[in-house]
Design an enzyme around this catalytic site. Structure first.
Site, PDB file in Angstrom:
ATOM      1  N   TYR A  19     -12.386   8.514  -0.425  1.00 51.61           N
ATOM      2  CA  TYR A  19     -11.512   8.600  -1.856  1.00 51.61           C
ATOM      3  C   TYR A  19     -12.671   7.992  -3.542  1.00 51.61           C
ATOM      4  O   TYR A  19     -12.212   8.901  -4.283  1.00 51.61           O
ATOM      5  CB  TYR A  19     -10.177   7.362  -2.121  1.00 51.61           C
ATOM      6  CG  TYR A  19      -9.522   7.631  -3.247  1.00 51.61           C
ATOM      7  CD1 TYR A  19      -8.662   8.657  -3.239  1.00 51.61           C
ATOM      8  CD2 TYR A  19      -9.559   6.399  -3.565  1.00 51.61           C
ATOM      9  CE1 TYR A  19      -8.040   8.507  -4.661  1.00 51.61           C
ATOM     10  CE2 TYR A  19      -8.572   6.498  -4.862  1.00 51.61           C
ATOM     11  CZ  TYR A  19      -7.750   7.172  -5.228  1.00 51.61           C
ATOM     12  OH  TYR A  19      -7.129   7.853  -6.216  1.00 51.61           O
ATOM     13  N   ASP A  20     -13.260   7.137  -3.233  1.00 53.94           N
ATOM     14  CA  ASP A  20     -13.945   6.518  -4.420  1.00 53.94           C
ATOM     15  C   ASP A  20     -14.650   8.052  -4.943  1.00 53.94           C
ATOM     16  O   ASP A  20     -15.207   8.173  -6.093  1.00 53.94           O
ATOM     17  CB  ASP A  20     -14.620   5.713  -3.592  1.00 53.94           C
ATOM     18  CG  ASP A  20     -13.995   4.380  -3.472  1.00 53.94           C
ATOM     19  OD1 ASP A  20     -12.994   4.524  -3.422  1.00 53.94           O
ATOM     20  OD2 ASP A  20     -14.780   3.155  -3.593  1.00 53.94           O
ATOM     21  N   ASN A  77       3.435  -3.810   0.194  1.00 50.88           N
ATOM     22  CA  ASN A  77       3.153  -4.658   0.810  1.00 50.88           C
ATOM     23  C   ASN A  77       3.464  -5.744   0.168  1.00 50.88           C
ATOM     24  O   ASN A  77       4.462  -6.187   1.418  1.00 50.88           O
ATOM     25  CB  ASN A  77       1.491  -4.466   1.434  1.00 50.88           C
ATOM     26  CG  ASN A  77       1.200  -3.084   2.490  1.00 50.88           C
ATOM     27  OD1 ASN A  77       2.163  -2.762   2.476  1.00 50.88           O
ATOM     28  ND2 ASN A  77      -0.057  -3.399   2.391  1.00 50.88           N
ATOM     29  N   GLY A  85      -7.434 -14.868  -1.425  1.00 50.92           N
ATOM     30  CA  GLY A  85      -6.502 -14.084  -2.037  1.00 50.92           C
ATOM     31  C   GLY A  85      -7.238 -14.706  -3.538  1.00 50.92           C
ATOM     32  O   GLY A  85      -6.218 -14.570  -4.818  1.00 50.92           O
TER      33      GLY A  85
END
Length: 318
Positions: free
Chosen positions: A152-153, A197, A214
């Site tokens: 993708y990148d 998500n 996180g």
């Protein structure tokens, strides 16, 4: 006296038009009085996203894969076709890079034949795991060329190269946007992206999966703001080609995003921490100085407001 605007109406091709972003773009283009040809192979897009347009006389749907040449007559081309979530683009990585590279070539050849303006939906993923923060358009990026995200990148990076080489070689008018994380109604519930998500897990009362600790950050742009930026770029002055960042510079950690969603939904879901995926960027934030100067654009929808609208959509969809 009734004025006939037929000759002023543009016929616009949107590839990937049955996807999340494509369907919202088509809504906007039709509302602006254009005719739209939606092309999609329905790999990640769905006819449900454009079902409300079925009886619109200015809308047409064509099932087609842009890795194959396309012979149509249009005035402008928006090239959005390509799976954009890791789950989908890693499912068939060879197909993903072909869509970016061969697909872009086919759209550029079509634009050259028609003398049409052509728009490329690129991505903030061209910056990879950035060593410059926030990301400016002049930054060349930090991308792994052989990783699991590379299809993708690097596919999107190569598409940008093709667009600028075609412009230099043939003179066709190009517009290149770099899209930062976008969310809103019609997101695919199973696309593996963080906003969908977290919302789906919260609404179902499931554990919310946070990758890493996180602390990694993203900037989230509501879909209506992005679409406004896309249209402004396509209609910008000749000679301004981009690339231009379109995204919301408000920066949030994954923990902050999860806490917002838990608060809005009232969910009792628990946070669970899982290993960070390979090559997952640690931070992402657009510098939008160029968009402000050239397009008069900046986002209007705050994260809390956008999440409320998106959650309301998922509550009905689940």
């Amino acid at each position: 006296m009734t004025v006939n605007n037929y000759h002023h109406r543009r016929r616009i091709l949107v590839t990937g038009g049955a996807g999340f972003l494509g369907s919202h773009l088509i809504d906007r283009l039709l509302a602006d009085g254009n005719e739209v040809l939606c092309v999609d192979n329905l790999f990640t897009g769905t006819k449900d996203n454009v079902a409300h347009l079925r009886d619109n006389p200015n809308f047409e749907f064509l099932r087609h894969d842009i890795t194959e040449p396309l012979q149509v007559e249009v005035d402008e081309i928006y090239n959005l076709a390509c799976p954009a979530s890791p789950i989908h683009y890693q499912y068939d990585p060879v197909k993903t890079i072909k869509t970016s590279v061969v697909g872009a070539t086919n759209m550029l050849e079509l634009a050259k034949r028609l003398g049409a303006k052509v728009f490329q939906a690129s991505t903030s993923e061209v910056y990879g795991d950035p060593s410059v923060h926030p990301q400016v358009e002049s930054y060349w990026g930090n991308v792994n060329p052989i990783g699991i995200r590379s299809c993708y990148d690097e596919g999107k990076r190569c598409a940008e190269t093709l667009f600028f080489d075609y412009h230099r070689q043939t003179g066709i008018e190009i517009k290149v946007i770099r899209i930062f994380n976008t969310y809103g109604p019609r997101m695919h519930r199973a696309d593996g992206r963080v906003v969908s998500n977290f919302i789906v897990q919260a609404l179902r009362g499931e554990d919310i999966s946070i990758y890493g600790d996180g602390s990694q950050s993203r900037s989230f742009c509501y879909v209506s703001d992005l679409i406004d930026g896309m249209v402004r770029l396509m209609n910008s002055r000749d000679g301004f080609h981009g690339p231009v960042n379109i995204g919301n510079p408000g920066e949030f950690t994954m923990l902050q995003l999860a806490e917002n969603i838990l608060d809005i939904t009232g969910s009792k879901s628990q946070l669970v921490f899982e290993p960070l995926p390979q090559d997952d960027p640690r931070q992402r934030k657009p510098d939008i100085t160029l968009a402000q100067a050239e397009l008069g654009w900046e986002p209007k929808v705050a994260l809390r407001e956008g999440l409320e609208k998106t959650i309301a959509y998922f509550e009905k969809a689940l």
